[in-house]
Write an enzyme that holds these catalytic residues in place. Structure first.
Site, PDB file in Angstrom:
ATOM      1  N   GLU A 120       0.816  -1.209   0.000  1.00 52.29           N
ATOM      2  CA  GLU A 120       0.000   0.000   0.000  1.00 52.29           C
ATOM      3  C   GLU A 120       0.856   1.268   0.000  1.00 52.29           C
ATOM      4  O   GLU A 120       0.415   2.321  -0.431  1.00 52.29           O
ATOM      5  CB  GLU A 120      -0.956   0.017   1.185  1.00 52.29           C
ATOM      6  CG  GLU A 120      -0.259   0.102   2.522  1.00 52.29           C
ATOM      7  CD  GLU A 120      -1.232  -0.106   3.672  1.00 52.29           C
ATOM      8  OE1 GLU A 120      -2.009   0.807   3.947  1.00 52.29           O
ATOM      9  OE2 GLU A 120      -1.212  -1.174   4.301  1.00 52.29           O
ATOM     10  N   THR A 121       2.074   1.151   0.487  1.00 48.81           N
ATOM     11  CA  THR A 121       2.968   2.304   0.507  1.00 48.81           C
ATOM     12  C   THR A 121       3.387   2.735  -0.896  1.00 48.81           C
ATOM     13  O   THR A 121       3.954   3.804  -1.061  1.00 48.81           O
ATOM     14  CB  THR A 121       4.231   1.979   1.330  1.00 48.81           C
ATOM     15  OG1 THR A 121       4.685   0.670   0.958  1.00 48.81           O
ATOM     16  CG2 THR A 121       3.929   1.989   2.812  1.00 48.81           C
TER      17      THR A 121
END
Lengths: 256, 325
Positions: free
Chosen positions: A51-52
């Site tokens: 998700e980063t």
């Protein structure tokens, strides 16, 4: 092969669920090890992303958080959060994304709580909160949930609904306006569960060698249909070797 | 027009100029990575109080600001620090004791909120969280929201797709823009005017930076504008967004700064012990923050040997074979 832990089997069980070519969204901990195992064993053409914003990291060392600098090295693209959640909804890539998430509580429709135990405004226990889990659970068509099989975790009603499963079952998820499908599998340290195609209620699919369906029921607040369940094949020597030597050689997540 | 010399300042001046009691603050970074820790410690040292904090998934920075008694309210998606703290310890305590008011969003929602702020629009749509308690339950009451002009009256709003069923979508969730009074980020490289370069993952720092009324950039390396301009493809934030530039080598320590140093697993394990006990935590705040003059002195406590162990390997950008148990 019989020299393995249930934690190792659970990791392998999740890895086996991932199809080759999948785009795998994973969080921290065991889900990351499972994604790495899938890539090394049965899904070599899959792509892991975080998700980063890190896409296709080489993962020479096991990251301990999704923002660990180990996810940033030798990637295809280092993007941002705004991109990574976009891939889950994008009409081209969204359908290929498999989400792997975990939680503190789950109910029979696969709704998850990772926020509080007790009342939201005066919680007995506060957890981290959603992170990206609610987004993944909202968007993707295929998600796998990791859980420890304990009665206090498999509950009749989650104290706080952080990440949507099949909501109230049937077509309630679609009626709520959510885009993706509910969870496909729940993988625990005892069993693999699926969801009934009509009621969307959890059902037992496979129990691990040495674990009976009765023991599984004893560790849940709610009942599940066990009539179609069968024993899962144990991990192979190769699967365990790859898991121990290539995915988590320091035993940071799978232990030992 | 702000001149160069006005933007370039020391950390103590930057914090006392832009961070005030009760201000709405956002900090960059993500769990164990690139949190603006030098600035966090300076805020604690200057005893700022009643801060309204915005974060998506900041671990260490959030936990220390909360533990330092600086924060009254927080809007957040994730209060954890990877394997070092599945739930941030002082954050957890403060919520359970009732001393910290939390409003929960998801990571994507927080990112969209910063992006909306950066774009100058009041809200942005998503489909995330329909049918969940993130949508249904509010941490901040309507009364509190109506009293504070800096907060929207609604946490989020669901509405029918204004384009009918276009793109197979019936319903949307609109999340409100965030425009913090001040955002603080730590970057690898900047010039005196503020043009900034983040290496590795930018997380949501760029959106947070552009949404802010005031932006403080702390940097590992202060370089000439000529050098920045000759690497323009690698830069993310233009100088006119920036109000203060502070040169703080090691400014993300004990979190990681890609290509410079890794997170410090030994300290993060020690922190877990300190944070788990009120008396030990008070002692920690005193010895590691209040009695320390600046970030260099904090790095001196870590010591050269420890800093050498976590120094980034030039090939990978992190410390290879670091003992992280």
């Amino acid at each position: 092969m019989d020299d393995y832990t249930l934690r190792e089997l659970m990791t392998i069980a999740a890895a086996r669920q991932i199809n080759d070519g999948a785009i795998i969204f994973c969080g921290t901990g065991i889900s990351m090890v499972a994604a790495m195992a899938a890539k090394h064993i049965n899904a070599p053409n899959s792509t892991i992303f975080f998700e980063t914003g890190a896409i296709d990291s080489v993962l020479e060392e096991l990251p301990l958080a999704v923002a660990d600098p180990r996810v940033m090295y030798y990637t295809a693209v280092n993007g941002g959060l705004i991109d990574s959640f976009g891939y889950m909804q994008n009409r081209k890539t969204g359908k290929q994304v498999v989400g792997v998430i975990g939680a503190a509580q789950i109910d029979c429709y696969g709704n998850l709580n990772s926020t509080v135990i007790g009342d939201y405004h005066k919680p007995k226990v506060r957890f981290s909160g959603s992170g990206g889990a609610c987004d993944v659970a909202s968007f993707v068509d295929n998600s796998i949930i990791f859980m420890q099989h304990e009665k206090r975790k498999f509950v009749n009603k989650v104290d706080y609904l952080t990440s949507p499963g099949w909501l109230d079952g049937g077509d309630s998820r679609e009626r709520a306006g959510l885009p993706g499908k509910g969870p496909s599998k729940v993988i625990t340290n005892m069993a693999i569960m699926g969801f009934d195609k009509v009621t969307r209620k959890m059902v037992l699919e496979n129990y691990y060698p040495g674990i009976t369906p009765e023991k599984i029921l004893e560790n849940m607040e709610f009942e599940v249909d066990i009539s179609q369940a069968s024993e899962l094949s144990p991990p192979t020597r190769d699967e365990i070797k790859i898991l121990r030597e290539k995915c988590d050689p320091q035993g940071l997540i799978i232990g030992r | 027009m702000t001149t160069r010399s006005e933007k370039l300042m020391d950390l103590s001046t930057a914090i006392s100029t832009f961070v005030s009691d009760g201000c709405h603050l956002s900090i960059g970074g993500f769990t164990v990575n690139r949190n603006p820790m030098a600035a966090v410690y300076e805020i604690i040292r200057q005893k700022k109080r009643k801060i309204h904090l915005y974060a998506h998934s900041n671990g260490q920075g959030v936990d220390e600001l909360v533990g330092g008694g600086c924060v009254d309210r927080i809007e957040i998606a994730y209060g954890g620090n990877g394997r070092f703290a599945p739930t941030c310890i002082r954050f957890k305590r403060a919520v359970q004791e009732g001393s910290l008011l939390v409003e929960d969003y998801s990571n994507y929602q927080m990112t969209l909120r910063f992006l909306a702020g950066a774009m100058g629009v009041p809200c942005l749509p998503t489909r995330s969280s329909l049918g969940t308690d993130i949508f249904n339950k509010w941490g901040f009451s309507r009364e509190l929201r109506e009293q504070d002009p800096k907060l929207p009256n609604e946490k989020m709003v669901a509405a029918d797709n204004p384009f009918g069923g276009w793109a197979d979508t019936e319903k949307l969730v609109f999340v409100p823009a965030i425009n913090p009074d001040v955002t603080i980020i730590h970057v690898q490289q900047a010039d005196e005017l503020g043009t900034s370069q983040i290496q590795g993952l930018p997380m949501a720092d760029v959106e947070q930076a552009k949404a802010a009324k005031h932006l403080i950039v702390t940097c590992e390396k202060l370089v000439s504008s000529h050098e920045m301009k000759s690497q323009s493809d690698a830069n993310q934030i233009p100088h006119f967004c920036v109000d203060a530039v502070v040169h703080v080598p090691g400014g993300a320590y004990p979190t990681a700064c890609y290509n410079y140093y890794d997170y410090d697993p030994m300290f993060l394990n020690d922190y877990k012990k300190f944070a788990s006990d009120d008396a030990m935590f008070a002692k920690y705040l005193n010895e590691y923050i209040h009695l320390v003059k600046n970030h260099q002195e904090r790095l001196d406590i870590a010591g050269e040997e420890r800093l050498a162990v976590i120094a980034a390997d030039p090939r990978t950008g992190y410390a290879v074979n670091l003992d992280r148990k």
